[in-house]
Design a protein around this motif. Structure first.
Motif, PDB file in Angstrom:
ATOM      1  N   SER A 145       0.830  -1.206   0.000  1.00 14.15           N
ATOM      2  CA  SER A 145       0.000   0.000   0.000  1.00 14.15           C
ATOM      3  C   SER A 145       0.866   1.259   0.000  1.00 14.15           C
ATOM      4  CB  SER A 145      -0.930   0.000   1.214  1.00 14.15           C
ATOM      5  OG  SER A 145      -0.192  -0.059   2.414  1.00 14.15           O
ATOM      6  N   THR A 146       2.034   1.171  -0.609  1.00 16.88           N
ATOM      7  CA  THR A 146       2.918   2.326  -0.746  1.00 16.88           C
ATOM      8  C   THR A 146       3.511   2.336  -2.148  1.00 16.88           C
ATOM      9  OG1 THR A 146       4.739   1.024   0.195  1.00 16.88           O
ATOM     10  CG2 THR A 146       3.548   2.490   1.696  1.00 16.88           C
ATOM     11  N   ILE A 147       4.102   3.473  -2.524  1.00 17.94           N
ATOM     12  CA  ILE A 147       4.693   3.619  -3.849  1.00 17.94           C
ATOM     13  C   ILE A 147       6.133   4.097  -3.703  1.00 17.94           C
ATOM     14  CG2 ILE A 147       2.475   4.157  -4.922  1.00 17.94           C
ATOM     15  CD1 ILE A 147       3.258   7.082  -4.900  1.00 17.94           C
ATOM     16  N   VAL A 148       6.859   4.017  -4.795  1.00 16.41           N
ATOM     17  CA  VAL A 148       8.224   4.558  -4.877  1.00 16.41           C
ATOM     18  C   VAL A 148       8.186   5.780  -5.778  1.00 16.41           C
ATOM     19  CG1 VAL A 148      10.563   4.146  -5.739  1.00 16.41           C
ATOM     20  CG2 VAL A 148       9.390   2.378  -4.424  1.00 16.41           C
ATOM     21  N   GLN A 149       8.755   6.876  -5.306  1.00 17.73           N
ATOM     22  CA  GLN A 149       8.796   8.113  -6.083  1.00 17.73           C
ATOM     23  C   GLN A 149      10.192   8.282  -6.677  1.00 17.73           C
ATOM     24  OE1 GLN A 149       6.547  10.637  -6.640  1.00 17.73           O
ATOM     25  NE2 GLN A 149       5.022  10.583  -5.026  1.00 17.73           N
ATOM     26  N   VAL A 150      10.248   8.544  -7.969  1.00 15.64           N
ATOM     27  CA  VAL A 150      11.498   8.894  -8.647  1.00 15.64           C
ATOM     28  C   VAL A 150      11.363  10.333  -9.129  1.00 15.64           C
ATOM     29  CG1 VAL A 150      13.047   8.403 -10.560  1.00 15.64           C
ATOM     30  CG2 VAL A 150      11.953   6.517  -9.331  1.00 15.64           C
TER      31      VAL A 150
END
Length: 619
Positions: free
Chosen positions: A405-410
């Motif tokens: 339930s989380t994302i990775v930000q680039v």
């Protein structure tokens, strides 16, 4: 310099939770012949959480020319915590239960949908200065002290007349009692005996409360008089025993018949049952329901360091903001596709998190910049689009405690507009605040690539205001180390081709399900890759060297000793500006192998990526 592993300072380690690793990732841009000076690399104003990190060490001899070539980034690695309640420490379990109780009470009272009650208006009272207060109180105290003896004397003088009057009344009452028998003898006797009159005794009690002052003087504070009426018991008994005349009895009977019947006591109407608790949802998940609700509540608790009251206030404010902002209607609103290349999702990382790319350099397009930041309406529309994009991404999560339930930000800082674009900075800060207040703990990792040297100063300024938890999620890399840094967290088959990977849009021979092999080619060395083939079909492969500047060739070598080697790709120098990915194919007619040759004559190590597969031949 590739990667270095250092231990953070003792203070930083002490602040970090147990879930933080002590590993420090340092990514630097510097020629191998030169010794890089440890510096701190600054992040941009990203879209989800704050950005910055303390420098590893102060610069020994800062030079502008050297800073253009050297970028050092630091990050304390962050390990994502579990959302399974049974795996939480006891204090966190207790905090979760307390938060649930507060939410249940609020739902019962409909506090989430009720408008906030304004605080009561307070009348402004100007307090008198201390000197004036003392000046006013001192005269009052002196007057009170002077009046106390006078009051005592006056009270005593008032008591004397009362006592004298009582003594005078006693003889009079005795005289009246002596005269009574004579008057009764003179009266004629009658058949009916008159009713004896009721006697009332008046009892006067006086209570004198005296207080003794410090100087020995007595002060009368109060004099209380109580009058009590006492009916003669004998008179009451005689009245009850005396028979009533027949006329009075008949009158009472007729009056009783005419009187209305006594009303029966009214039974109160049953009170209406209290309304059922209200239902409140966030991202489609009810606040109190099941395991999914626990995941949502844990996000708010972690954002407030498990301070229950702070987390509860954050939830209430977020629910109110979502209603005022119109999130449900926003999901269906068509805001256009102007910013599809500014913010987009592409692939997943090695742990399965969806990866979101923020490309700040797209605003170098003057037309896009004008359509985004030139007036308040356009800026508001962009913020709404950004919130809509994030909201749709979150709605794809199932909020399972064991799921993701989380994302990775680039965050790509290449051609970043800079701090002099106040419109851009205003929107970025506003979006940051909204995301921090209403979307807690949705970022597993923040990766900053193509970080320019001038972010160092900005980074140093804002770093003290960030928590260790926030800074532990950041990874920074300069331009020459961006692809290598991405590959550490995201497999090359999921990295877009513009960032050094092999993932391309449109119909391609390979997809993200086809794994990529990574090889590091050392400086001034030649490396060969052998792809064995043993069946008829069509062999396809693609190869890429990040940054190229190497020579590449391919040939087929048959297994038979009398076979001939076939040149598939003549060896040629591939420049960085050439096509990033080279694709080839060869129809197999016999067993053998395809050999790919990479000749790296540069002074830098290179990252080689390749993959292959055999397809059935259509002929």
């Amino acid at each position: 310099m590739a990667e270095e592993h250092q231990k953070p300072e003792a203070a930083a380690v002490a602040e970090a939770p147990a879930t933080y690793s002590e590993e420090v990732v340092v990514v630097a841009d510097a020629p191998p012949a030169e010794k890089a000076v440890p510096e701190k690399e600054g992040p941009p104003e990203a879209e989800a959480e704050a950005v910055a990190e303390k420098p590893v060490a102060e610069e020994k001899a800062p030079k502008a020319a050297e800073e253009d070539q050297k970028i050092i980034a630091q990050s304390v690695s962050f390990k994502e915590e579990s959302y399974v309640v049974g795996e939480l420490p006891e204090p966190q379990k207790k905090a979760l239960e307390e938060l649930k109780q507060l939410i249940q009470e609020a739902l019962n009272k409909h506090e989430f949908t009720a408008p906030p009650t304004p605080p009561p208006a307070k009348e402004e009272e100007k307090p008198a200065p201390p000197e004036e207060k003392k000046a006013e109180e001192e005269p009052k105290a002196e007057v009170a002290a002077a009046e106390e003896p006078k009051a005592a004397e006056e009270a005593k003088e008032e008591e004397k007349p009362k006592e004298e009057a009582k003594e005078e009344e006693k003889p009079k009452e005795e005289a009246k009692e002596e005269d009574k028998p004579k008057e009764e003898e003179d009266k004629p006797k009658v058949e009916e005996v008159e009713k004896p009159t009721e006697t009332v005794a008046v009892v006067v009690t006086e209570e004198v409360v005296e207080t003794v002052d410090d100087d020995g003087a007595k002060t009368v504070e109060a004099i209380k008089e109580t009058i009590v009426e006492v009916a003669s018991a004998s008179a009451a008994e005689e009245a009850a025993a005396e028979p009533k005349p027949e006329s009075e009895v008949a009158a009472e009977a007729s009056a009783a018949a005419a009187a209305p019947a006594p009303e029966e006591p009214k039974t109160e109407a049953p009170t209406a049952p209290p309304p059922p608790p209200e239902e409140v949802h966030i991202w489609g998940i009810p606040l109190l329901s099941d395991e999914r609700s626990d995941v949502v509540l844990l996000k708010f608790l972690r954002a407030r360091d498990f301070k229950v009251k702070d987390a509860f206030a954050m939830i209430k404010n977020s629910v109110r903001w979502r209603k005022e902002f119109g999130i449900d209607a926003l999901l269906e609103e068509d805001l256009g596709s102007h910013w599809d290349k500014v913010v987009f999702t592409h692939g997943v990382d090695k742990e399965g998190h969806s990866v979101c790319y923020n490309v700040f350099g797209q605003f170098q397009n003057k037309e896009l910049y004008q359509n985004t930041f030139t007036d308040e309406e356009k800026r508001s529309k962009f913020i709404k689009w950004r919130i809509q994009f994030l909201e749709k991404s979150i709605r794809k999560f199932d909020f399972n405690p064991t799921g993701i339930s989380t994302i990775v930000q680039v965050n790509d800082l290449k051609n970043f507009p800079g701090f002099f674009k106040w419109e851009h900075n205003q929107v970025t800060n506003q979006a940051l605040q909204l995301l921090q207040d209403n979307y807690p703990e949705f970022v597993a990792k923040q990766v900053f690539i193509n970080v320019p040297w001038w972010y160092l100063a900005f980074n140093r300024m804002i770093s003290p205001f960030l928590t260790q938890r926030t800074k532990s999620k950041f990874v920074f890399a300069g331009p020459s180390k961006s692809a290598e840094t991405l590959f550490k967290y995201i497999a090359p088959e999921h990295v877009p081709v513009q960032y050094g990977g092999l993932s391309r849009e449109g119909e391609q021979e390979f997809t993200t399900s086809d794994p990529v092999t990574e090889i590091t080619v050392k400086p001034a060395t030649k490396h060969t890759v052998e792809i064995p083939v043993s069946e008829n079909g069509l062999l396809v492969w693609e190869v890429r060297v990040v940054g190229w500047d190497v020579s590449y060739g391919a040939e087929f070598v048959p297994s038979a000793e009398d076979g001939y080697t076939i040149i598939l790709q003549k060896t040629r120098k591939v420049a960085p500006a050439d096509e990033p990915v080279i694709s080839n194919s060869y129809k197999i007619g016999e067993a053998g192998k395809v050999v790919l040759t990479i000749d790296n004559q540069s002074s830098k190590k290179k990252k080689l990526l390749y993959r292959s597969k055999t397809k059935p031949c259509s002929d």
